[in-house]
Scaffold this active site. Structure first.
Site, PDB file in Angstrom:
ATOM      1  N   LYS A 180      -3.891   3.415  -3.598  1.00  0.00           N
ATOM      2  CA  LYS A 180      -4.892   3.834  -2.614  1.00  0.00           C
ATOM      3  C   LYS A 180      -4.644   5.237  -2.060  1.00  0.00           C
ATOM      4  CE  LYS A 180      -6.677  -0.618  -1.115  1.00  0.00           C
ATOM      5  NZ  LYS A 180      -6.999  -1.484   0.029  1.00  0.00           N
TER       6      LYS A 180
ATOM      7  N   ASP B  95       0.824  -1.202   0.000  1.00  0.00           N
ATOM      8  CA  ASP B  95       0.000   0.000   0.000  1.00  0.00           C
ATOM      9  C   ASP B  95       0.862   1.258   0.000  1.00  0.00           C
ATOM     10  OD1 ASP B  95      -2.410  -1.256  -0.149  1.00  0.00           O
ATOM     11  OD2 ASP B  95      -2.880  -1.128   1.978  1.00  0.00           O
TER      12      ASP B  95
ATOM     13  N   MET C 118      -8.205   8.726   9.443  1.00  0.00           N
ATOM     14  CA  MET C 118      -8.745   9.190   8.154  1.00  0.00           C
ATOM     15  C   MET C 118      -9.864  10.214   8.362  1.00  0.00           C
ATOM     16  SD  MET C 118      -8.885   5.363   6.479  1.00  0.00           S
ATOM     17  CE  MET C 118      -9.718   4.705   7.950  1.00  0.00           C
TER      18      MET C 118
END
Length: 257
Positions: A56, A34, A170
Site C-alpha cells: 500500500k 501494512d 494523507m
C-alpha cells in the site's frame, strides 16, 4: 475456525503499540501487515509464523483490499490465528471496518484491537496538544484525499468556522487545495499549520507555517507523505513544547565520539 485480530500498531514508535496488540502479534500463525507499521514489531512474531506484506504505497498497492479481505478469511477458515497489523488505529482511515465486514460476511470470528492514531500521537511528539482549554475545545479528523473518481464533498465552510483544530491525514498531495478552501471559507491566512513527517520515529521532521505560506514551504523543504497536517492555534505551542525532536538532537550530539 480461527480468529482474525484487526490490530492498530500505532503511529510508528514501536513502544506505542498496546499490550493487547503486541500479544496478538506474538500468538499469530499468520500476520498481514501494512507498509507504515514499524518493522521491529515483526520481530515479536513466533517462530514459524507466516508474515505477509500488504504494501500500500500511494497509488501502488502490493495487495488490493479485496484480496486482503479474502486472505484474512482464507487463513481463519484453516483454523489459524490471523493478525491484521495496521498503522495507527484500524477504524480511523484504516479500512478496518471493511475487513471486519468481510469477516462477518464469511462467518469468521474477529476482534478489533484499537491503536493510537497518528494525528494525536504525531502532534504530541511535535509538541502540539490537539486540544487546550484556552485555545481548542474541538478537533476533527479529516481525510486529505478522496476515493478515485470521487468529487470533493467536504464541508469546508463548517471546517473553517466551527472546528478549532484540524488533523488531516494523507493530505500532502492536496495541500494547496486544502489551504485554498479553508481561506476561501473564512479561515484566517495567518492560522498556524504544522506538517509532521514520519512522526514518532527517529526520522521525524516538523515544518511550521501558516495557511498562506505552508504549501510553498513544503515544496522548498521537500516534505512529502507520510505526513500529518495539523491546523489551528494549538500549533503555536510547538516552539515551547518541542520535547521529542529536541531530545533526538541532543542524543545525536552526545553520541558523537
Amino acid at each position: 475456525m480461527g480468529t482474525v485480530y484487526i490490530v492498530g500498531a500505532g503511529p510508528g514508535d514501536e513502544e506505542l503499540i498496546t499490550v493487547k496488540g503486541l500479544n496478538c502479534i506474538k500468538k499469530a500463525d499468520v500476520i498481514l501487515y501494512d507498509r507504515l507499521i514499524n518493522p521491529n514489531l515483526l520481530k515479536y512474531a513466533k517462530k514459524g509464523a507466516e508474515i505477509i506484506s500488504c504494501g500500500k504505497l500511494p497509488n501502488c498497492h502490493t495487495m488490493q483490499q479485496n484480496t486482503i479481505n479474502l486472505e484474512l478469511v482464507k487463513y481463519a477458515k484453516q483454523g489459524k490465528i490471523v493478525t491484521r497489523l495496521k498503522g495507527g488505529d484500524p477504524f480511523i482511515f484504516g479500512r478496518g471496518g471493511e475487513e471486519a465486514e468481510a469477516c462477518i460476511n464469511a462467518g469468521v470470528p474477529f476482534e478489533i484491537v484499537p491503536g493510537i492514531t497518528s494525528s494525536i500521537a504525531t502532534a504530541a511528539y511535535a509538541g502540539i496538544p490537539v486540544t487546550h482549554r484556552n485555545y481548542s475545545s474541538s478537533f476533527a479528523l479529516i481525510t486529505g484525499h478522496r476515493k478515485q473518481g470521487e468529487t470533493d464533498n467536504m464541508n469546508w465552510s463548517a471546517l473553517a468556522s466551527s472546528i478549532d483544530t484540524l488533523a488531516i491525514y494523507m493530505g500532502m498531495r492536496n495541500l494547496k487545495h486544502i489551504t485554498e478552501q479553508l481561506i476561501a471559507n473564512g479561515k484566517s491566512k495567518e492560522t498556524p499549520v504544522a506538517l509532521i513527517h514520519k512522526g514518532t520515529t527517529a526520522f521525524q521532521r516538523t515544518l511550521v507555517g501558516t495557511l498562506d505560506n505552508i504549501e510553498e514551504m513544503a515544496k522548498q523543504e521537500q516534505i512529502t507523505n507520510p505526513s500529518m497536517i495539523i491546523i489551528g492555534e494549538v500549533v503555536r505551542f510547538r516552539e515551547k513544547l518541542n520535547w521529542f525532536e529536541s531530545s533526538v538532537q541532543l542524543l545525536a550530539v552526545n553520541d558523537i565520539p
